[in-house]
Design a protein around this motif. Structure first.
Motif: not given
Length: 234
Positions: A76-85, A197-208
């Motif tokens: 899908a297109l990035p959802l609810h945020s243009r951060d991925a762009y 959906g939002g492809a936010h890069n904080d995901a990897l930070m949280v997981a680590l």
């Protein structure tokens, strides 16, 4: 059978939200959402939350369900945020050896057109290792203006894999039900919509960060080794 019905409802909700984003895509330049998309997105998210709640922590297929619900969001297109762009624009700069700390994101060729208006005249705010990851994704997708933002989700997928491995072990360590941990920490719609959906890069930070907590609480490592591994992960 009842639980699989709620899995299907959750999948339908994701398809509804992703489909609305495609149909109401404003093009390259940022624009406001149509009135109907707000209503459709709200309805879809309400359905997804209800399906997750109805499945509950006793649902025995949380990881498979999380993967199924994530599939439509992966394309899908990035959802609810243009951060991925913004990530894609930064990656475009890094791939061409342009310093993102000195050049505005809006100047990143065609990729810069997709950056949100509030980021357009600013430089990157992310640390160097994250910039290297953005650049790697941009090189792998040849800087494609649509494929690059979507490919930024690879970090989020990796984050979910890490979390899926870490959370049950943390749960056992602290006497918490493993299924509850996976239901609340991986299948959670807020996590899936925000990370995939939002492809936010904080995901990897949280997981680590969670993995670091697992390492530092591992008494079998005689203390200092867990501290070292946790420090490296952080």
């Amino acid at each position: 059978m009842r639980n699989w019905l709620w899995v299907t409802i959750g999948l339908s909700a994701v398809l509804l939200v992703a489909g609305a984003a495609y149909l109401d895509a404003p093009g390259l330049l940022e624009g406001p959402a149509s009135w109907w998309r707000v209503g459709v997105s709200f309805t879809g998210h309400a359905m997804l939350l209800l399906a997750w709640w109805q499945l509950g922590p006793r649902w025995h297929r949380p990881l498979a369900t999380a993967a199924l619900w994530s599939l439509p969001m992966l394309v899908a297109l990035p959802l609810h945020s243009r951060d991925a762009y913004a990530y894609a624009a930064t990656g475009w700069q890094v791939a061409r050896r342009i310093n993102p700390y000195e050049n505005a994101l809006g100047e990143a060729g065609q990729a810069g057109l997709l950056v949100g208006t509030h980021w357009h005249t600013t430089t990157s705010v992310y640390p160097s290792l994250q910039l290297d990851l953005f650049g790697l994704v941009s090189r792998l997708t040849d800087g494609d203006v649509l494929a690059t933002p979507m490919a930024m989700r690879a970090q989020s997928v990796l984050a979910l894999v890490i979390l899926s491995w870490v959370l049950p072990r943390l749960a056992r360590r602290f006497g918490v039900d493993e299924q509850l941990a996976l239901w609340a920490g991986v299948l959670n719609p807020v996590i899936l919509v925000q990370w995939i959906g939002g492809a936010h890069n904080d995901a990897l930070m949280v997981a680590l960060g969670v993995a670091a907590f697992l390492a530092v609480t591992d008494l079998g490592w005689r203390g200092w080794r867990g501290l070292v591994v946790a420090g490296l992960l952080l």
